[in-house]
Scaffold this active site. Structure first.
Site, PDB file in Angstrom:
ATOM      1  N   ARG A 150       3.619   2.686   2.350  1.00 25.92           N
ATOM      2  CA  ARG A 150       3.214   3.546   1.245  1.00 25.92           C
ATOM      3  C   ARG A 150       3.923   4.894   1.409  1.00 25.92           C
ATOM      4  O   ARG A 150       4.305   5.277   2.506  1.00 25.92           O
ATOM      5  CB  ARG A 150       1.700   3.776   1.248  1.00 25.92           C
ATOM      6  CG  ARG A 150       0.852   2.531   1.039  1.00 25.92           C
ATOM      7  CD  ARG A 150      -0.617   2.906   1.040  1.00 25.92           C
ATOM      8  NE  ARG A 150      -1.495   1.770   0.784  1.00 25.92           N
ATOM      9  CZ  ARG A 150      -2.091   1.044   1.722  1.00 25.92           C
ATOM     10  NH1 ARG A 150      -1.908   1.351   2.994  1.00 25.92           N
ATOM     11  NH2 ARG A 150      -2.862   0.025   1.398  1.00 25.92           N
ATOM     12  N   LYS A 174      -4.733   3.887   4.344  1.00 28.86           N
ATOM     13  CA  LYS A 174      -5.930   4.314   3.636  1.00 28.86           C
ATOM     14  C   LYS A 174      -7.160   4.170   4.514  1.00 28.86           C
ATOM     15  O   LYS A 174      -7.254   3.243   5.320  1.00 28.86           O
ATOM     16  CB  LYS A 174      -6.101   3.486   2.351  1.00 28.86           C
ATOM     17  CG  LYS A 174      -5.050   3.778   1.287  1.00 28.86           C
ATOM     18  CD  LYS A 174      -5.340   3.017   0.007  1.00 28.86           C
ATOM     19  CE  LYS A 174      -4.333   3.378  -1.078  1.00 28.86           C
ATOM     20  NZ  LYS A 174      -4.608   2.639  -2.331  1.00 28.86           N
ATOM     21  N   HIS A 243       7.136   3.296  -4.570  1.00 28.66           N
ATOM     22  CA  HIS A 243       6.370   2.054  -4.656  1.00 28.66           C
ATOM     23  C   HIS A 243       7.243   0.864  -5.047  1.00 28.66           C
ATOM     24  O   HIS A 243       6.898  -0.276  -4.755  1.00 28.66           O
ATOM     25  CB  HIS A 243       5.213   2.222  -5.641  1.00 28.66           C
ATOM     26  CG  HIS A 243       3.892   2.386  -4.966  1.00 28.66           C
ATOM     27  ND1 HIS A 243       3.624   3.421  -4.097  1.00 28.66           N
ATOM     28  CD2 HIS A 243       2.767   1.622  -4.995  1.00 28.66           C
ATOM     29  CE1 HIS A 243       2.388   3.297  -3.645  1.00 28.66           C
ATOM     30  NE2 HIS A 243       1.849   2.227  -4.167  1.00 28.66           N
ATOM     31  N   ARG A 246       8.257  -0.682  -1.890  1.00 32.00           N
ATOM     32  CA  ARG A 246       7.125  -1.413  -1.303  1.00 32.00           C
ATOM     33  C   ARG A 246       6.897  -2.731  -2.050  1.00 32.00           C
ATOM     34  O   ARG A 246       6.670  -3.778  -1.437  1.00 32.00           O
ATOM     35  CB  ARG A 246       5.882  -0.529  -1.360  1.00 32.00           C
ATOM     36  CG  ARG A 246       4.604  -1.157  -0.807  1.00 32.00           C
ATOM     37  CD  ARG A 246       3.549  -0.065  -0.688  1.00 32.00           C
ATOM     38  NE  ARG A 246       2.183  -0.552  -0.691  1.00 32.00           N
ATOM     39  CZ  ARG A 246       1.515  -0.921   0.390  1.00 32.00           C
ATOM     40  NH1 ARG A 246       2.108  -0.893   1.575  1.00 32.00           N
ATOM     41  NH2 ARG A 246       0.257  -1.319   0.310  1.00 32.00           N
ATOM     42  N   HIS A 269      -3.590  -4.087   2.914  1.00 30.52           N
ATOM     43  CA  HIS A 269      -4.585  -4.274   1.866  1.00 30.52           C
ATOM     44  C   HIS A 269      -5.909  -4.723   2.471  1.00 30.52           C
ATOM     45  O   HIS A 269      -5.946  -5.690   3.227  1.00 30.52           O
ATOM     46  CB  HIS A 269      -4.114  -5.337   0.856  1.00 30.52           C
ATOM     47  CG  HIS A 269      -3.030  -4.864  -0.047  1.00 30.52           C
ATOM     48  ND1 HIS A 269      -2.211  -5.731  -0.748  1.00 30.52           N
ATOM     49  CD2 HIS A 269      -2.617  -3.618  -0.385  1.00 30.52           C
ATOM     50  CE1 HIS A 269      -1.349  -5.029  -1.466  1.00 30.52           C
ATOM     51  NE2 HIS A 269      -1.575  -3.748  -1.258  1.00 30.52           N
ATOM     52  N   TYR A 278       1.099 -10.343  -6.191  1.00 28.47           N
ATOM     53  CA  TYR A 278       2.473 -10.740  -5.886  1.00 28.47           C
ATOM     54  C   TYR A 278       2.683 -12.246  -6.025  1.00 28.47           C
ATOM     55  O   TYR A 278       3.802 -12.700  -6.150  1.00 28.47           O
ATOM     56  CB  TYR A 278       2.853 -10.271  -4.478  1.00 28.47           C
ATOM     57  CG  TYR A 278       2.899  -8.763  -4.391  1.00 28.47           C
ATOM     58  CD1 TYR A 278       3.949  -8.052  -4.945  1.00 28.47           C
ATOM     59  CD2 TYR A 278       1.860  -8.050  -3.797  1.00 28.47           C
ATOM     60  CE1 TYR A 278       3.972  -6.661  -4.900  1.00 28.47           C
ATOM     61  CE2 TYR A 278       1.877  -6.664  -3.740  1.00 28.47           C
ATOM     62  CZ  TYR A 278       2.940  -5.981  -4.304  1.00 28.47           C
ATOM     63  OH  TYR A 278       2.955  -4.621  -4.268  1.00 28.47           O
TER      64      TYR A 278
END
Length: 304
Positions: A150, A174, A243, A246, A269, A278
């Site tokens: 990220r 995150k 992004h 990514r 994730h 994806y």
């Protein structure tokens, strides 16, 4: 302007998120913006405090935002912030139940992320090695594509986060969650080249891996602008942003391995459903290949 009681509770919630949950300043700003907008609308509806919030109010907020022209995505983000906030109010005895729990935003189509193909990546990264900034930009792009970082994870990297011998990089994602990611040979080579010219731009006590001409840690905005500029210079058709690298990493990994769980771990994730977008990209890739290659898929000329 929100009432003091509404505003005070939001401040308490943000303190909780910062201290207890250790959320990033960017995430805290998003919560503050969404909840402030909601509190201002509730003030217009003559609510003095959060204890008066009802299911009807929460549904009315969604309807009101829709009439104001907000996109389904924006409404969903605000309602999500409200649900989290109301959960906290319930835990602290300020609400009996969460009135926003069952309120949903208008349905929204989920756009598929766009990625670069391998040829476009080669074109993007064909930079002049004699320029220190170009070397830095190439190292940034190689690392983002190699490890699926990220933007915030890349900017926060320090020199000691890269382990060349182990071919790994340590990132903090995150929720302040740390993960160790593999780094490809090409990215490692360009990181070494960058480190050889980094003293031209970095101060002796600067810990950041990537720095700007101001001799300090590069900013999110600088990376975004540099990638967009590189995409234009290399005459790529679409807008290049962090992004997109990514997304390209995730798409190419899934196309090659088919291992959704591994891609989920690499991307950091928390929910597999986030990674599953994806699979739609991968299916499109397979469907196009099928249409081109399978004898039964080809239309006859009289059908065209």
């Amino acid at each position: 302007m929100a009432t003091p009681e509404l505003a005070s509770a939001i401040d308490d919630f943000l303190d909780y998120l910062r201290v207890e949950r250790q959320l990033s300043p960017h995430t805290l700003d998003n919560y503050r913006r969404h909840l402030t907008a909601i509190s201002e609308q509730l003030t217009e509806l003559h609510l003095a405090g959060w204890g008066e919030l009802s299911v009807a109010h929460a549904r009315g907020l969604a309807t009101r935002m829709h009439k104001q022209g907000l996109s389904p995505r924006s409404i969903a983000a605000k309602l999500s912030a409200l649900r989290s906030f109301c959960d906290w109010l319930v835990l602290n005895g300020r609400l009996v139940a969460n009135p926003a729990k069952g309120v949903s935003a208008p349905k929204q189509g989920r756009p598929l992320p766009k990625n670069l193909d391998v040829d476009e990546l080669h074109q993007l990264m064909n930079l002049d090695e004699s320029d220190a900034l170009a070397v830095r930009d190439r190292a940034i792009m190689e690392l983002m594509y190699s490890s699926g970082l990220r933007l915030a994870e890349l900017v926060d990297l320090n020199l000691n986060d890269v382990q060349f011998a182990e071919r790994q990089v340590r990132v903090t994602g995150k929720g302040n969650k740390e993960r160790i990611l593999p780094v490809g040979r090409m990215a490692l080579d360009w990181l070494q080249k960058w480190l050889s010219v980094r003293p031209e731009l970095a101060g002796p006590d600067e810990p950041a891996l990537f720095v700007s001409k101001q001799r300090r840690r590069i900013t999110h905005r600088s990376v975004q602008l540099r990638l967009a500029k590189r995409g234009q210079q290399q005459a790529l058709a679409g807008h290049v942003h962090p992004h997109k690298l990514r997304h390209s990493f995730a798409t190419h990994m899934l196309e090659s391995s088919g291992d959704l769980r591994a891609v989920q771990e690499l991307l950091g994730h928390a929910d597999l459903a986030t990674t599953q977008i994806y699979t739609h990209l991968d299916f499109q890739h397979l469907a196009n290949a099928y249409d081109q290659a399978h004898p039964r898929a080809k239309r006859r000329k009289d059908e065209e």
